[in-house]
Design an enzyme around this catalytic site. Structure first.
Site, PDB file in Angstrom:
ATOM      1  N   ASN A   1     -19.832   0.478  -5.033  1.00  0.00           N
ATOM      2  CA  ASN A   1     -19.418   1.158  -6.283  1.00  0.00           C
ATOM      3  C   ASN A   1     -18.080   1.875  -6.107  1.00  0.00           C
ATOM      4  OD1 ASN A   1     -22.292   0.583  -6.582  1.00  0.00           O
ATOM      5  ND2 ASN A   1     -22.166   1.802  -8.438  1.00  0.00           N
TER       6      ASN A   1
ATOM      7  N   LEU B   1     -20.820   5.591 -13.917  1.00  0.00           N
ATOM      8  CA  LEU B   1     -21.164   6.996 -13.726  1.00  0.00           C
ATOM      9  C   LEU B   1     -19.946   7.920 -13.577  1.00  0.00           C
ATOM     10  CD1 LEU B   1     -23.370   9.125 -13.274  1.00  0.00           C
ATOM     11  CD2 LEU B   1     -23.303   8.542 -10.837  1.00  0.00           C
TER      12      LEU B   1
ATOM     13  N   PHE C   1      -8.259 -10.572  -8.430  1.00  0.00           N
ATOM     14  CA  PHE C   1      -9.000  -9.492  -9.095  1.00  0.00           C
ATOM     15  C   PHE C   1      -9.231  -9.801 -10.568  1.00  0.00           C
ATOM     16  CE2 PHE C   1      -6.633  -6.992  -5.814  1.00  0.00           C
ATOM     17  CZ  PHE C   1      -7.699  -6.353  -5.220  1.00  0.00           C
TER      18      PHE C   1
ATOM     19  N   LYS D   1     -15.184  -7.253 -16.649  1.00  0.00           N
ATOM     20  CA  LYS D   1     -16.152  -6.633 -15.745  1.00  0.00           C
ATOM     21  C   LYS D   1     -17.181  -5.717 -16.411  1.00  0.00           C
ATOM     22  CE  LYS D   1     -13.570  -2.449 -14.850  1.00  0.00           C
ATOM     23  NZ  LYS D   1     -13.268  -1.358 -13.945  1.00  0.00           N
TER      24      LYS D   1
ATOM     25  N   ASN E   1      -2.864 -10.285 -17.504  1.00  0.00           N
ATOM     26  CA  ASN E   1      -2.666 -10.473 -18.945  1.00  0.00           C
ATOM     27  C   ASN E   1      -2.749  -9.143 -19.695  1.00  0.00           C
ATOM     28  OD1 ASN E   1      -5.367  -9.878 -19.071  1.00  0.00           O
ATOM     29  ND2 ASN E   1      -6.024 -11.863 -19.872  1.00  0.00           N
TER      30      ASN E   1
ATOM     31  N   LYS F   1     -19.979 -13.674 -10.918  1.00  0.00           N
ATOM     32  CA  LYS F   1     -19.639 -13.381  -9.513  1.00  0.00           C
ATOM     33  C   LYS F   1     -20.428 -14.289  -8.588  1.00  0.00           C
ATOM     34  CE  LYS F   1     -16.666 -10.232 -10.376  1.00  0.00           C
ATOM     35  NZ  LYS F   1     -15.252 -10.597 -10.243  1.00  0.00           N
TER      36      LYS F   1
ATOM     37  N   SER G   1     -19.147  -8.760  -5.760  1.00  0.00           N
ATOM     38  CA  SER G   1     -19.815  -7.504  -6.084  1.00  0.00           C
ATOM     39  C   SER G   1     -21.199  -7.465  -5.448  1.00  0.00           C
ATOM     40  CB  SER G   1     -19.953  -7.425  -7.609  1.00  0.00           C
ATOM     41  OG  SER G   1     -20.873  -6.431  -7.967  1.00  0.00           O
TER      42      SER G   1
ATOM     43  N   TYR H   1     -22.149 -11.117 -16.458  1.00  0.00           N
ATOM     44  CA  TYR H   1     -21.075 -10.695 -15.542  1.00  0.00           C
ATOM     45  C   TYR H   1     -21.485 -10.961 -14.100  1.00  0.00           C
ATOM     46  CZ  TYR H   1     -18.512  -7.624 -12.421  1.00  0.00           C
ATOM     47  OH  TYR H   1     -17.793  -7.151 -11.352  1.00  0.00           O
TER      48      TYR H   1
ATOM     49  N   ILE I   1      -8.538  -1.558  -9.296  1.00  0.00           N
ATOM     50  CA  ILE I   1      -8.544  -1.851  -7.857  1.00  0.00           C
ATOM     51  C   ILE I   1      -7.252  -2.582  -7.473  1.00  0.00           C
ATOM     52  CG2 ILE I   1      -9.847  -2.903  -5.966  1.00  0.00           C
ATOM     53  CD1 ILE I   1     -12.347  -2.812  -7.826  1.00  0.00           C
TER      54      ILE I   1
HETATM   55  P1  NAD Z   1      -9.929  -3.907 -14.095  1.00  0.00           P
HETATM   56  O1  NAD Z   1     -10.415  -4.355 -15.416  1.00  0.00           O
HETATM   57  O2  NAD Z   1      -9.232  -2.608 -13.996  1.00  0.00           O
HETATM   58  O3  NAD Z   1      -8.978  -5.034 -13.461  1.00  0.00           O
HETATM   59  C1  NAD Z   1      -9.082  -6.406 -13.795  1.00  0.00           C
HETATM   60  C2  NAD Z   1      -7.708  -6.846 -14.252  1.00  0.00           C
HETATM   61  O4  NAD Z   1      -7.719  -8.234 -14.571  1.00  0.00           O
HETATM   62  C3  NAD Z   1      -7.217  -6.109 -15.508  1.00  0.00           C
HETATM   63  O5  NAD Z   1      -5.942  -5.585 -15.229  1.00  0.00           O
HETATM   64  C4  NAD Z   1      -7.166  -7.176 -16.598  1.00  0.00           C
HETATM   65  O6  NAD Z   1      -6.134  -6.937 -17.525  1.00  0.00           O
HETATM   66  C5  NAD Z   1      -6.968  -8.435 -15.769  1.00  0.00           C
HETATM   67  N1  NAD Z   1      -7.482  -9.680 -16.357  1.00  0.00           N
HETATM   68  C6  NAD Z   1      -8.713  -9.910 -16.878  1.00  0.00           C
HETATM   69  N2  NAD Z   1      -8.821 -11.193 -17.255  1.00  0.00           N
HETATM   70  C7  NAD Z   1      -7.633 -11.791 -16.964  1.00  0.00           C
HETATM   71  C8  NAD Z   1      -7.119 -13.097 -17.128  1.00  0.00           C
HETATM   72  N3  NAD Z   1      -7.848 -14.068 -17.698  1.00  0.00           N
HETATM   73  N4  NAD Z   1      -5.865 -13.367 -16.701  1.00  0.00           N
HETATM   74  C9  NAD Z   1      -5.105 -12.392 -16.154  1.00  0.00           C
HETATM   75  N5  NAD Z   1      -5.538 -11.134 -15.981  1.00  0.00           N
HETATM   76  C10 NAD Z   1      -6.789 -10.840 -16.388  1.00  0.00           C
HETATM   77  O7  NAD Z   1     -11.165  -3.975 -13.079  1.00  0.00           O
HETATM   78  P2  NAD Z   1     -11.289  -3.504 -11.565  1.00  0.00           P
HETATM   79  O8  NAD Z   1     -12.329  -2.445 -11.508  1.00  0.00           O
HETATM   80  O9  NAD Z   1      -9.943  -3.264 -10.985  1.00  0.00           O
HETATM   81  O10 NAD Z   1     -11.937  -4.812 -10.947  1.00  0.00           O
HETATM   82  C11 NAD Z   1     -11.175  -5.792 -10.269  1.00  0.00           C
HETATM   83  C12 NAD Z   1     -12.103  -6.930  -9.871  1.00  0.00           C
HETATM   84  O11 NAD Z   1     -13.143  -6.414  -9.037  1.00  0.00           O
HETATM   85  C13 NAD Z   1     -12.810  -7.590 -11.049  1.00  0.00           C
HETATM   86  O12 NAD Z   1     -12.890  -8.990 -10.802  1.00  0.00           O
HETATM   87  C14 NAD Z   1     -14.169  -6.966 -11.045  1.00  0.00           C
HETATM   88  O13 NAD Z   1     -15.134  -7.804 -11.615  1.00  0.00           O
HETATM   89  C15 NAD Z   1     -14.407  -6.773  -9.543  1.00  0.00           C
HETATM   90  N6  NAD Z   1     -15.389  -5.706  -9.249  1.00  0.00           N
HETATM   91  C16 NAD Z   1     -15.213  -4.460  -9.788  1.00  0.00           C
HETATM   92  C17 NAD Z   1     -16.166  -3.464  -9.532  1.00  0.00           C
HETATM   93  C18 NAD Z   1     -16.031  -2.101 -10.158  1.00  0.00           C
HETATM   94  O14 NAD Z   1     -17.037  -1.391 -10.227  1.00  0.00           O
HETATM   95  N7  NAD Z   1     -14.851  -1.683 -10.570  1.00  0.00           N
HETATM   96  C19 NAD Z   1     -17.273  -3.743  -8.711  1.00  0.00           C
HETATM   97  C20 NAD Z   1     -17.400  -5.021  -8.153  1.00  0.00           C
HETATM   98  C21 NAD Z   1     -16.428  -5.998  -8.437  1.00  0.00           C
HETATM   99  N1  UFG Z   2     -25.828   6.185 -14.393  1.00  0.00           N
HETATM  100  C1  UFG Z   2     -26.359   7.210 -15.139  1.00  0.00           C
HETATM  101  N2  UFG Z   2     -25.741   7.583 -16.305  1.00  0.00           N
HETATM  102  C2  UFG Z   2     -24.599   6.977 -16.739  1.00  0.00           C
HETATM  103  C3  UFG Z   2     -24.045   5.916 -15.962  1.00  0.00           C
HETATM  104  C4  UFG Z   2     -24.685   5.547 -14.806  1.00  0.00           C
HETATM  105  O1  UFG Z   2     -27.394   7.781 -14.775  1.00  0.00           O
HETATM  106  O2  UFG Z   2     -24.087   7.346 -17.806  1.00  0.00           O
HETATM  107  C5  UFG Z   2     -26.470   5.806 -13.135  1.00  0.00           C
HETATM  108  C6  UFG Z   2     -27.000   4.375 -13.120  1.00  0.00           C
HETATM  109  O3  UFG Z   2     -28.287   4.299 -13.659  1.00  0.00           O
HETATM  110  C7  UFG Z   2     -26.934   4.050 -11.623  1.00  0.00           C
HETATM  111  C8  UFG Z   2     -25.722   4.849 -11.137  1.00  0.00           C
HETATM  112  O4  UFG Z   2     -25.513   5.872 -12.108  1.00  0.00           O
HETATM  113  O5  UFG Z   2     -28.078   4.535 -10.973  1.00  0.00           O
HETATM  114  C9  UFG Z   2     -24.454   4.018 -11.017  1.00  0.00           C
HETATM  115  O6  UFG Z   2     -24.232   3.344 -12.250  1.00  0.00           O
HETATM  116  P1  UFG Z   2     -22.835   2.601 -12.560  1.00  0.00           P
HETATM  117  O7  UFG Z   2     -22.933   2.068 -13.949  1.00  0.00           O
HETATM  118  O8  UFG Z   2     -21.694   3.497 -12.238  1.00  0.00           O
HETATM  119  O9  UFG Z   2     -22.801   1.429 -11.484  1.00  0.00           O
HETATM  120  P2  UFG Z   2     -23.827   0.242 -11.207  1.00  0.00           P
HETATM  121  O10 UFG Z   2     -24.368   0.425  -9.833  1.00  0.00           O
HETATM  122  O11 UFG Z   2     -24.782   0.069 -12.306  1.00  0.00           O
HETATM  123  O12 UFG Z   2     -22.847  -1.022 -11.253  1.00  0.00           O
HETATM  124  C10 UFG Z   2     -21.562  -1.019 -10.651  1.00  0.00           C
HETATM  125  C11 UFG Z   2     -20.629  -1.894 -11.486  1.00  0.00           C
HETATM  126  C12 UFG Z   2     -21.065  -3.321 -11.424  1.00  0.00           C
HETATM  127  C13 UFG Z   2     -21.183  -3.748 -10.001  1.00  0.00           C
HETATM  128  C14 UFG Z   2     -22.115  -2.826  -9.232  1.00  0.00           C
HETATM  129  C15 UFG Z   2     -22.168  -3.185  -7.773  1.00  0.00           C
HETATM  130  O13 UFG Z   2     -20.624  -1.464 -12.835  1.00  0.00           O
HETATM  131  O14 UFG Z   2     -20.087  -4.115 -12.037  1.00  0.00           O
HETATM  132  O15 UFG Z   2     -21.655  -1.479  -9.350  1.00  0.00           O
HETATM  133  O16 UFG Z   2     -20.891  -3.240  -7.258  1.00  0.00           O
HETATM  134  F1  UFG Z   2     -21.694  -4.998  -9.968  1.00  0.00           F
END
Ligand code: NAD
Ligand code: UFG
Length: 338
Positions: free
Chosen positions: A179, A200, A80, A84, A32, A153, A124, A149, A12
């Site tokens: 998502n 997914l 960010f 995660k 990092n 948050k 999240s 996790y 992101i």
């Molecule tokens: P990502 O893992 O691609 O990005 C997170 C980045 O943070 C990575 O580049 C990682 O190297 C860096 N990082 C981790 N710990 C660190 C530290 N201690 N110091 C410096 N850098 C560090 O994940 P993303 O999907 O881009 O998510 C970004 C943020 O959004 C995260 O905080 C995640 O929890 C949150 N979020 C993600 C989702 C999702 O589904 N992707 C949903 C809700 C919230």
């Molecule tokens: N699912 C499957 N098969 C898979 C993976 C997922 O059926 O192999 C289903 C899950 O049961 C769920 C849906 O697809 O119904 C989405 O699952 P994801 O794992 O893609 O996402 P989640 O909603 O479980 O969680 C995601 C992030 C979390 C975040 C949350 C809300 O992984 O970090 O969205 O933002 F907190």
């Protein structure tokens, strides 16, 4: 004046760097690289024609943070940086609390010492737990998280809320993502998960590219229209643009703001499979398996508040999300290692 993007090389974060640069902001990235490749920042340059200043550093490293804040003129931070992976957090709770919570506490302390009190935090929809209302508005009470996790948050939301309450020079925006899927439409940037994906969409794209044999759908006996889990999938570029809009809330006196970033539309797992097949003309082999522990039946947003107060709403539809996810995966089967 620049925006410091922690975790800016990640999924992101890198997409947000593109949108920030396109909107004319100067960007400093701290990462990092624990879950990212610096190559993502090369792609940011390719896409925008502009460079970000990159520091390979950890948000737990106070000296490194002091150095960045001494050298750069940071106006606001988008945080960010964080670990995660839900399943990993169950196995390694200490590492998650240390990295996410101690890391953000250190960052916030260094920020206030440098009189920078503007922060956007990546939260999240997981903080709603099993939501008491659907669609979920920001007024919906936070719930019980099912993994460490999620608690990081939820706790960081509380910590930042309390810090803002105690010192109203702070402006804090909590963005609750639903998502995020998709990838940059250019096919040059996308998600780069380590090992077998938990989520997914990366799982589906790895089935499509032949790395995995089939998708297991986690349960078809939920109380949803087709029995499979329903979520609010949002294109990562829309999500990135939401952060640019949210910067408008980091003005003196704004205080605390909370927004859902979702589309407001719920799709089931089977809907996603069908839309992926339609968008890309590829069959996805799947079978139905048991429910996954900790999953809720349905989780989707009411996205009205962000539209009314930020002037932001998601523009990409589900077919575009599926198209761009596949476009990234097929052009970069090994992510940034290609
Ligand atoms: P990502 O893992 O691609 O990005 C997170 C980045 O943070 C990575 O580049 C990682 O190297 C860096 N990082 C981790 N710990 C660190 C530290 N201690 N110091 C410096 N850098 C560090 O994940 P993303 O999907 O881009 O998510 C970004 C943020 O959004 C995260 O905080 C995640 O929890 C949150 N979020 C993600 C989702 C999702 O589904 N992707 C949903 C809700 C919230
Ligand atoms: N699912 C499957 N098969 C898979 C993976 C997922 O059926 O192999 C289903 C899950 O049961 C769920 C849906 O697809 O119904 C989405 O699952 P994801 O794992 O893609 O996402 P989640 O909603 O479980 O969680 C995601 C992030 C979390 C975040 C949350 C809300 O992984 O970090 O969205 O933002 F907190």
């Amino acid at each position: 004046m620049a925006i410091l993007v922690t975790g800016g090389a990640g999924f992101i974060g890198s997409h947000t760097c593109v949108e920030l640069l396109n909107a004319g902001f100067d960007v400093v990235v701290l990462d990092n690289l624990s879950n990212a490749s610096e190559k993502s920042l090369e792609r940011v340059k390719e896409l925008t024609g502009k460079t970000v200043k990159f520091y390979r550093a950890d948000i737990l490293d106070r000296d490194a943070l002091n150095n960045i804040f001494d050298k750069e003129d940071i106006e606001s931070v988008i945080n960010f940086a964080g670990l995660k992976a839900v399943g990993e957090s169950v196995r390694k709770p200490w590492e998650y609390y240390e990295n996410n919570i101690a890391g953000t506490l250190t960052l916030v302390d260094v920020m206030r010492q440098h009189n920078c009190k503007n922060i956007i935090f990546s939260s999240s929809a997981t903080v709603y737990g099993d939501p008491v209302e659907i669609p979920i508005t920001e007024k919906c009470p936070k719930g019980v998280c099912t993994n460490p996790y999620g608690w990081t948050k939820s706790m960081l939301e509380q910590i930042l809320t309390d810090i803002q309450k105690a010192d109203n020079e702070w402006n804090v925006v909590l963005l609750r993502y639903f998502n995020p899927i998709g990838a940059h439409p250019s096919g040059k940037m996308g998600e780069n998960p380590n090992g077998i994906p938990n989520n997914l969409m990366p799982y589906i794209t790895q089935v499509a590219v032949g790395k995995l044999d089939h998708l297991t759908i986690f349960g078809d006996d939920y109380d949803t229209p087709d029995g499979t889990g329903v979520r609010d999938y949002i294109h990562v570029v829309d999500l990135a643009k939401g952060h640019v809009k949210a910067l408008s809330k980091l003005k003196p006196g704004t205080g605390l703001s909370i927004y859902n970033l979702g589309t407001g539309v719920g799709y089931s797992v089977l809907d996603i499979v069908k839309n992926f097949e339609k968008a890309n003309d590829i069959k996805i082999k799947y079978e139905i398996g048991p429910r996954r522990a900790g999953d809720v039946a349905a989780c989707y947003s009411d996205a009205t508040k962000a539209k009314e107060e930020l002037g932001w709403e998601a523009e990409f539809g589900i077919l575009e999300m599926c198209r761009d996810s596949w476009n990234w995966q097929k052009n970069n089967p090994n992510g940034y290692d290609d």
